[in-house]
Design a protein around this motif. Sequence first.
Motif, PDB file in Angstrom:
ATOM      1  N   GLY A 228       0.788  -1.234   0.000  1.00  0.00           N
ATOM      2  CA  GLY A 228       0.000   0.000   0.000  1.00  0.00           C
ATOM      3  C   GLY A 228       0.815   1.276   0.000  1.00  0.00           C
ATOM      4  N   LYS A 229       1.967   1.248  -0.685  1.00  0.00           N
ATOM      5  CA  LYS A 229       2.816   2.437  -0.682  1.00  0.00           C
ATOM      6  C   LYS A 229       2.374   3.440  -1.744  1.00  0.00           C
ATOM      7  N   TYR A 230       1.790   2.906  -2.822  1.00  0.00           N
ATOM      8  CA  TYR A 230       1.389   3.783  -3.914  1.00  0.00           C
ATOM      9  C   TYR A 230      -0.110   3.640  -4.175  1.00  0.00           C
ATOM     10  N   PRO A 231      -0.728   4.665  -4.732  1.00  0.00           N
ATOM     11  CA  PRO A 231      -2.136   4.528  -5.120  1.00  0.00           C
ATOM     12  C   PRO A 231      -2.291   3.515  -6.257  1.00  0.00           C
ATOM     13  N   PHE A 232      -3.506   2.992  -6.361  1.00  0.00           N
ATOM     14  CA  PHE A 232      -3.763   1.884  -7.264  1.00  0.00           C
ATOM     15  C   PHE A 232      -3.317   2.171  -8.702  1.00  0.00           C
ATOM     16  N   GLU A 233      -3.643   3.345  -9.214  1.00  0.00           N
ATOM     17  CA  GLU A 233      -3.337   3.650 -10.619  1.00  0.00           C
ATOM     18  C   GLU A 233      -1.825   3.620 -10.864  1.00  0.00           C
ATOM     19  N   GLU A 234      -1.098   4.155  -9.881  1.00  0.00           N
ATOM     20  CA  GLU A 234       0.350   4.190 -10.030  1.00  0.00           C
ATOM     21  C   GLU A 234       0.934   2.772  -9.996  1.00  0.00           C
ATOM     22  N   LEU A 235       0.357   1.947  -9.120  1.00  0.00           N
ATOM     23  CA  LEU A 235       0.800   0.563  -9.025  1.00  0.00           C
ATOM     24  C   LEU A 235       0.591  -0.160 -10.337  1.00  0.00           C
ATOM     25  N   GLU A 236      -0.565   0.090 -10.933  1.00  0.00           N
ATOM     26  CA  GLU A 236      -0.902  -0.556 -12.190  1.00  0.00           C
ATOM     27  C   GLU A 236       0.161  -0.194 -13.235  1.00  0.00           C
ATOM     28  N   GLU A 237       0.479   1.076 -13.232  1.00  0.00           N
ATOM     29  CA  GLU A 237       1.490   1.604 -14.143  1.00  0.00           C
ATOM     30  C   GLU A 237       2.828   0.876 -13.946  1.00  0.00           C
ATOM     31  N   ARG A 238       3.242   0.798 -12.689  1.00  0.00           N
ATOM     32  CA  ARG A 238       4.520   0.182 -12.370  1.00  0.00           C
ATOM     33  C   ARG A 238       4.533  -1.309 -12.713  1.00  0.00           C
ATOM     34  N   ALA A 239       3.418  -1.989 -12.390  1.00  0.00           N
ATOM     35  CA  ALA A 239       3.341  -3.423 -12.674  1.00  0.00           C
ATOM     36  C   ALA A 239       3.426  -3.668 -14.175  1.00  0.00           C
ATOM     37  N   TYR A 240       2.754  -2.811 -14.906  1.00  0.00           N
ATOM     38  CA  TYR A 240       2.759  -2.940 -16.357  1.00  0.00           C
ATOM     39  C   TYR A 240       4.170  -2.746 -16.914  1.00  0.00           C
ATOM     40  N   GLU A 241       4.856  -1.779 -16.315  1.00  0.00           N
ATOM     41  CA  GLU A 241       6.246  -1.489 -16.683  1.00  0.00           C
ATOM     42  C   GLU A 241       7.133  -2.734 -16.540  1.00  0.00           C
ATOM     43  N   LYS A 242       6.984  -3.404 -15.368  1.00  0.00           N
ATOM     44  CA  LYS A 242       7.802  -4.594 -15.103  1.00  0.00           C
ATOM     45  C   LYS A 242       7.488  -5.700 -16.114  1.00  0.00           C
ATOM     46  N   LEU A 243       6.199  -5.868 -16.393  1.00  0.00           N
ATOM     47  CA  LEU A 243       5.822  -6.896 -17.359  1.00  0.00           C
ATOM     48  C   LEU A 243       6.420  -6.583 -18.721  1.00  0.00           C
ATOM     49  N   LYS A 244       6.477  -5.306 -19.061  1.00  0.00           N
ATOM     50  CA  LYS A 244       7.022  -4.899 -20.347  1.00  0.00           C
ATOM     51  C   LYS A 244       8.507  -5.254 -20.436  1.00  0.00           C
ATOM     52  N   TRP A 245       9.222  -4.988 -19.365  1.00  0.00           N
ATOM     53  CA  TRP A 245      10.646  -5.372 -19.308  1.00  0.00           C
ATOM     54  C   TRP A 245      10.833  -6.835 -19.667  1.00  0.00           C
ATOM     55  N   LEU A 246       9.910  -7.655 -19.117  1.00  0.00           N
ATOM     56  CA  LEU A 246      10.066  -9.099 -19.262  1.00  0.00           C
ATOM     57  C   LEU A 246       9.381  -9.631 -20.516  1.00  0.00           C
ATOM     58  N   GLY A 247       8.971  -8.706 -21.377  1.00  0.00           N
ATOM     59  CA  GLY A 247       8.360  -9.119 -22.636  1.00  0.00           C
ATOM     60  C   GLY A 247       6.994  -9.730 -22.444  1.00  0.00           C
ATOM     61  N   MET A 248       6.281  -9.310 -21.392  1.00  0.00           N
ATOM     62  CA  MET A 248       4.983  -9.903 -21.104  1.00  0.00           C
ATOM     63  C   MET A 248       3.852  -8.891 -21.224  1.00  0.00           C
ATOM     64  N   ALA A 249       4.146  -7.724 -21.818  1.00  0.00           N
ATOM     65  CA  ALA A 249       3.138  -6.669 -21.888  1.00  0.00           C
ATOM     66  C   ALA A 249       1.874  -7.147 -22.584  1.00  0.00           C
ATOM     67  N   ASP A 250       2.047  -7.934 -23.636  1.00  0.00           N
ATOM     68  CA  ASP A 250       0.867  -8.356 -24.401  1.00  0.00           C
ATOM     69  C   ASP A 250       0.032  -9.409 -23.657  1.00  0.00           C
ATOM     70  N   GLN A 251       0.583  -9.975 -22.583  1.00  0.00           N
ATOM     71  CA  GLN A 251      -0.151 -10.991 -21.825  1.00  0.00           C
ATOM     72  C   GLN A 251      -0.725 -10.433 -20.517  1.00  0.00           C
ATOM     73  N   ALA A 252      -0.635  -9.112 -20.350  1.00  0.00           N
ATOM     74  CA  ALA A 252      -0.950  -8.511 -19.051  1.00  0.00           C
ATOM     75  C   ALA A 252      -2.360  -8.840 -18.559  1.00  0.00           C
ATOM     76  N   LYS A 253      -3.313  -8.911 -19.461  1.00  0.00           N
ATOM     77  CA  LYS A 253      -4.708  -9.088 -19.047  1.00  0.00           C
ATOM     78  C   LYS A 253      -5.131 -10.558 -18.991  1.00  0.00           C
ATOM     79  N   LYS A 254      -4.216 -11.441 -19.375  1.00  0.00           N
ATOM     80  CA  LYS A 254      -4.568 -12.857 -19.442  1.00  0.00           C
ATOM     81  C   LYS A 254      -4.552 -13.483 -18.044  1.00  0.00           C
TER      82      LYS A 254
END
Lengths: 417, 230
Positions: free
Chosen positions: B115-141
Amino acid sequence: MKLPISLDIAKTHMLSRKRQTFVAMMGVTFGIGMFIALVGLMNGLNDLTEELSMSALPDIRIFNDVSTSDQNIIEVMNPDGWNIVHSQKPKNESTKLRNGFQILHFIQQDPRVAGASPLLTSQVFFNYGPVKLNASIMGVDILQEDKLFDLASKMREGNIRDLLTTNDGIILGRNLAKKLNAKPGDRVQISTPEGFTTRLKVVGIVQFGMGAVDDVRSYANLSTVQRIMGRDNRYMTEINVKMKELEAAPAVAREYEKLFGYKAEDWETANATVLVGKIIRNIMSYAVTFTLLLVAGFGIYNILNMTIMNKIKDIAILKATGFNARDIRHIFMTQSLIIGLLGSVLGLMLGYALSLLISRAPLDLGDALATTHFPVNFDITFYVIGIVFGVITTSLAGFLPSRKAGSIDPIEIIRGQ
Amino acid sequence: MKNAILKVSNVNKWFHDPQEFHVLQNINMEAYRGEFLSLVGKSGCGKSTLMYLLSTLDTDYKGEITINDVLVTGKNQNFLSRFRNAHIGFVFQFHYLLPEFSSLENVMIPARRLGKYPFEELEERAYEKLKWLGMADQAKKPANKLSGGQQQRVAIARALINDPDIIMGDEPTGNLDSVNSGIVFDIFKQLTREFNQTIIAVTHDDEFASNTDRVIELQDGHIIGEHINA
Ligand SMILES: Nc1ncnc2c1ncn2[C@@H]1O[C@H](COP(=O)(O)OP(=O)(O)OP(=O)(O)O)[C@@H](O)[C@H]1O
Ligand SMILES: [Mg+2]
């Protein structure tokens, strides 16, 4: 706004087993629904009997209670000896209220009192051909009596004022009139236990709606009954009192008892049986509800245990990544509370629908109780109790499984893979 | 000057079932801030067992473990779960994800707990990490519809989400092809260099190990040697 994470997980768990969740919820719904319907009907019945008996009975009755004195004369004379007295009888006391009219006048001045009316009751037989019907005749001041019991509105035939203008008039209870096949204008013959016989003219028919009253009650002028009983025109045996506030009755009754030296009985004491019936009906509805909710509780207990078994890996991973025992407990308590809350709300709706249906069903109790439909109480209090019941049951059911989930050791599961 | 973030002294562990088994014997080691450390050894030598101890999940051992200057040995479960949440990222040998949640949601779970960041920011950060790992296109799966390698990459992203001081991986690239394995390696390297985070990774891949800063070798529950790469 996004749900907190534990709520989110709880929701996902529930949605992943929709059918079981639904069944568990229906258990609660059914339990609460039955509670509302039952308790509504039972209290409806309670209200009806109470209201009807209230409308036929005074709040306080003042009379001369003939009783055997507790102490026998021989016990006073010979306190240390062996005194054996069988079947002690009362002396021939009159049940007359001395100074009845002064007492009546005094009570009528009391600001707490709505009305007071003198009464002289006699057991009489109505002679109907060869048949003698046992009933009572109440000698009253009909206008005062009307003030107390709103007799005018209860008259099925005739008018209470006709009693004043007729010398030997009588108003019959509806069921009594039916049995005697008597209509206004007819004459009925009565005889007292002392053997006095006379004929009275029916001037009206009154109905209270309760068989127990309508079967045996009849009204005549006080003077008529005094004449039948061979008494003077000061003679009365009872005073009926209606209070402005019913709640005050027991206290005022005790006060009058001290003041006048006569027995003063309030409604509640005199009608203890009505109250007992009410208590029993309440116990019954709560017992049935308890049973149904117990079953519903087991349903919830079951589904939570099942979910925990299935999600034990999830629990392990959540604990490994930072969730503590309390967070995990929350996840499962939330599930049982959601099931409980939704189930209860649906249950209230079901209960309301059932209550509506019941209240529309026709009910004919013949002459015992005058009602056309099932009486149902829609008091909001029961709906509040219902939802509190539902939530308490489900939280109890959820408690153990949640605690179990919270105490799962993640390493066992993760290593066990 | 090297700054130790993890200190292990005289750690011994036994398994009692099915028979008494001294699985870790006299383990002494350290890990430093910003270090990329790898742990190697034959199958069954006790690597996973050691990692569970280091990650504070397993508390049944003798000896002492200190992380971030906090003696974690003997602390209660509530303290440890909070501690893990904030300071340790873990990639399990068998990647555990919550099957009904999407990749993105899985990555976000520890962060929402923190709970360090607000939800929207967390979503942003999580998406960022997935992108690094080449998983951006699978984010919603949902996670249960991902392949083994994809699940492993989501698990890695989840380990990174709270910017932990130490990231521990039990064969974090075990299910990945060489391209993705290379990507994960580069991310780890970058985290140690740019953000001074510490990586401890169990691996069977000699090439992977030889590119880390230091290699510790385990055999039959003993540390039998360490090797600092140039
Ligand atoms: N729960 C357990 N109870 C008893 N023995 C166990 C348990 N878990 C592991 N072991 C044993 O401890 C030893 C070390 O196991 P561990 O899982 O740490 O090996 P590892 O080095 O991670 O192997 P791998 O490379 O195959 O993952 C093994 O001999 C294993 O059989
Ligand atoms: Mg292993």
